[in-house]
Design a protein around this motif. Structure first.
Motif, mmCIF file in Angstrom:
data_model
loop_
_atom_site.group_PDB
_atom_site.id
_atom_site.type_symbol
_atom_site.label_atom_id
_atom_site.label_comp_id
_atom_site.label_asym_id
_atom_site.label_seq_id
_atom_site.Cartn_x
_atom_site.Cartn_y
_atom_site.Cartn_z
ATOM 1 N N GLY A 183 -9.629 0.991 -3.411
ATOM 2 C CA GLY A 183 -8.229 1.045 -2.948
ATOM 3 C C GLY A 183 -8.010 2.305 -2.131
ATOM 4 N N THR A 184 -8.602 2.343 -0.942
ATOM 5 C CA THR A 184 -8.541 3.541 -0.089
ATOM 6 C C THR A 184 -7.115 3.900 0.278
ATOM 7 N N GLY A 185 -6.304 2.886 0.567
ATOM 8 C CA GLY A 185 -4.914 3.131 0.989
ATOM 9 C C GLY A 185 -4.880 4.060 2.186
ATOM 10 N N THR A 186 -4.221 5.200 2.044
ATOM 11 C CA THR A 186 -4.109 6.153 3.163
ATOM 12 C C THR A 186 -5.392 6.945 3.377
ATOM 13 N N ASP A 214 -13.517 -6.551 -0.688
ATOM 14 C CA ASP A 214 -12.864 -6.715 -1.982
ATOM 15 C C ASP A 214 -13.496 -5.747 -2.976
ATOM 16 N N GLY A 215 -12.763 -4.720 -3.310
ATOM 17 C CA GLY A 215 -13.278 -3.685 -4.198
ATOM 18 C C GLY A 215 -13.584 -4.191 -5.591
ATOM 19 N N ARG A 264 -5.601 -6.980 -5.149
ATOM 20 C CA ARG A 264 -5.078 -8.144 -4.418
ATOM 21 C C ARG A 264 -5.473 -9.470 -5.065
ATOM 22 N N GLU A 310 -14.349 5.089 -4.989
ATOM 23 C CA GLU A 310 -12.917 4.822 -5.144
ATOM 24 C C GLU A 310 -12.641 3.392 -4.683
ATOM 25 N N GLU A 312 -11.487 -0.516 0.807
ATOM 26 C CA GLU A 312 -10.116 -1.000 1.012
ATOM 27 C C GLU A 312 -10.187 -2.454 1.464
ATOM 28 N N VAL A 313 -9.365 -3.281 0.859
ATOM 29 C CA VAL A 313 -9.417 -4.711 1.161
ATOM 30 C C VAL A 313 -8.801 -5.026 2.533
ATOM 31 N N THR A 368 -6.548 10.269 -1.350
ATOM 32 C CA THR A 368 -7.306 10.565 -2.575
ATOM 33 C C THR A 368 -8.776 10.748 -2.249
ATOM 34 N N THR A 407 -7.649 2.714 -7.596
ATOM 35 C CA THR A 407 -6.248 3.128 -7.504
ATOM 36 C C THR A 407 -5.343 1.909 -7.318
ATOM 37 N N SER A 440 0.861 -1.178 0.000
ATOM 38 C CA SER A 440 0.000 0.000 0.000
ATOM 39 C C SER A 440 0.896 1.225 0.000
ATOM 40 N N SER A 441 0.363 2.295 -0.571
ATOM 41 C CA SER A 441 1.174 3.510 -0.662
ATOM 42 C C SER A 441 0.264 4.714 -0.805
#
Ligand code: SAM
Length: 378
Positions: free
Chosen positions: A121-124, A171-172, A247, A119, A144-145, A127, A188, A94-95
């Motif tokens: 892939g929420t990650g941080t 699972d997006g 993933r 969106e 986010e997974v 975005t 993302t 993740s980034s």
């Protein structure tokens, strides 16, 4: 929020604006949303082949420099369990994406006030925060997974004042049917095969803008318009970005030694197709579209004789091929092992691309239907 971005952030925003990468309304959002709130206390930096932790408390200057820098910030390795020795990581999972790429993707989304955006892939959460700043938090849903990442992003969104963003764990690839239809679906994480759920959950006339890539060529941004018949069509609008894969569509990136064993007895042949031809310009996209689950590993010359090689690896079927370059000759040896003949597959794909007149990557037309992803030349 009381955090203040360092002057270098305003400079970066101005540079991206001057380069035409960042325009309004996203420029204002970049200046308003405090990026450091979304960057975890522990980030990761490269050290040779490994990734090592960088704790904010131990080196606040360096942490801040990276949090507000022009590069992507690695925020998780190995799905949260560092796989290397001494707590070192091997693979970023993740980034916070590179600011110029975030800008590119948001602009490609052509988001307008009043739209509802999903969106993947929420990650941080950064975005999602930019989207929330422009659209209003209640118009933004993000999936986010990884439950820990989702919880952290949700907390950061609340801290930054965007607590009404809907953050879902799951699972997006399945999207969020209960929230559909969306005007935009903006993943993302890269999808080698675009899940139909994203199309089904976007209203006709809406857009799905997603990184596209594969093990062979992890690069490209795909923009798809959703049609009234429930399909979506479009093509690559950028061919240089690189993203981690969804993933469930990930092809594990192997070490050579995980796929190749001393006891393997490969088939040996020779070729007049230089390995650099299948890795340059638009050829890799054509190969990637035809050859799935194939990683490429270049091994530079280690002595003065100018010999280098390229490995092609499929860990799932434990198939491999090796192209050996030797200077001063027009034919080069190829070793192949396993149920797949990877070099033969690549050669066939490359020659097909040549027969088609060496089309640019942007000429491939993607169509997504309930039956799958189809790619043809526009
Ligand atoms: C490049 S990061 C996202 C960056 C993020 N948009 C941000 O602003 O920080 C990709 C994220 O996608 C997540 N991801 C991967 N596969 C996923 C899936 N199937 N469903 C939802 N999220 C997924 C990863 O866990 C990772 O956090």
């Amino acid at each position: 929020m009381t955090t203040t971005a360092p002057p270098s952030w305003a400079e970066l925003v101005e540079d991206l604006t001057a380069e035409g990468v960042l325009g309004e309304p996203w420029r204002a959002a970049f200046l308003a949303v405090p990026r450091e709130v979304f960057i975890p206390e522990v980030i990761w930096r490269r050290d040779g082949d490994d990734l090592v932790a960088l704790h904010r408390a131990e080196d606040p200057q360096e942490w801040l420099r990276r949090a507000y820098g022009p590069r992507y910030v690695i925020t998780q390795v190995d799905d949260g369990s560092p796989a290397g020795p001494d707590g070192r990581g091997r693979v970023p999972t993740s980034s916070a994406s590179r600011p110029d790429i975030v800008a590119l993707m948001l602009q490609a989304g052509q988001v307008q006030p009043g739209m509802r955006v999903l969106e993947i892939g929420t990650g941080t959460g950064y975005t999602a925060a930019l989207l929330a700043h422009y659209l209003g938090a209640s118009n933004v849903t993000t999936i986010e997974v990884d439950p820990l990442l989702a919880a952290r992003a949700q907390a950061a969104l609340a801290t930054a004042g965007y607590g009404e963003v809907t953050v879902l764990t799951g699972d997006g690839a399945h999207g969020h049917p209960a929230g559909a239809p969306f005007d935009r679906v903006l993943p993302t994480a890269a999808a080698p095969r675009v899940p139909y759920a994203w199309v089904a959950q976007t209203r006709p006339g809406g857009l799905v803008v997603t990184p596209w890539g594969s093990a062979y060529k992890p690069a490209g941004l795909l923009s798809l318009s959703v049609n009234s018949d429930g399909t979506a069509t479009g093509g690559l609008i950028n061919t240089t970005i690189s993203f981690m894969e969804l993933r469930d569509q990930r092809t594990p990136r192997p070490e050579i030694t995980e796929v190749v064993r001393d006891t393997d007895i490969p088939e040996v042949s020779d070729t007049d197709l230089h390995a650099s031809y299948v890795g340059n310009d638009d050829a890799p996209f054509a190969v990637a579209l035809q050859v799935s689950d194939c990683h490429v590993e270049y091994v530079a010359a280690t002595d003065d004789d100018g010999h280098w090689c390229v490995w092609f690896l499929d860990p799932r079927s434990r198939s491999w091929a090796r192209f050996d370059y030797h200077p001063g000759t027009r034919r080069w040896p190829v070793h192949q092992f396993g149920p797949r003949r990877l070099w033969d597959e690549i050669t066939t794909a490359y020659h097909r691309w040549e027969q088609l007149g060496r089309p640019a990557a942007t000429r491939w037309q993607f169509t997504i239907t309930p039956h799958g992803q189809h790619v043809s030349l526009a």
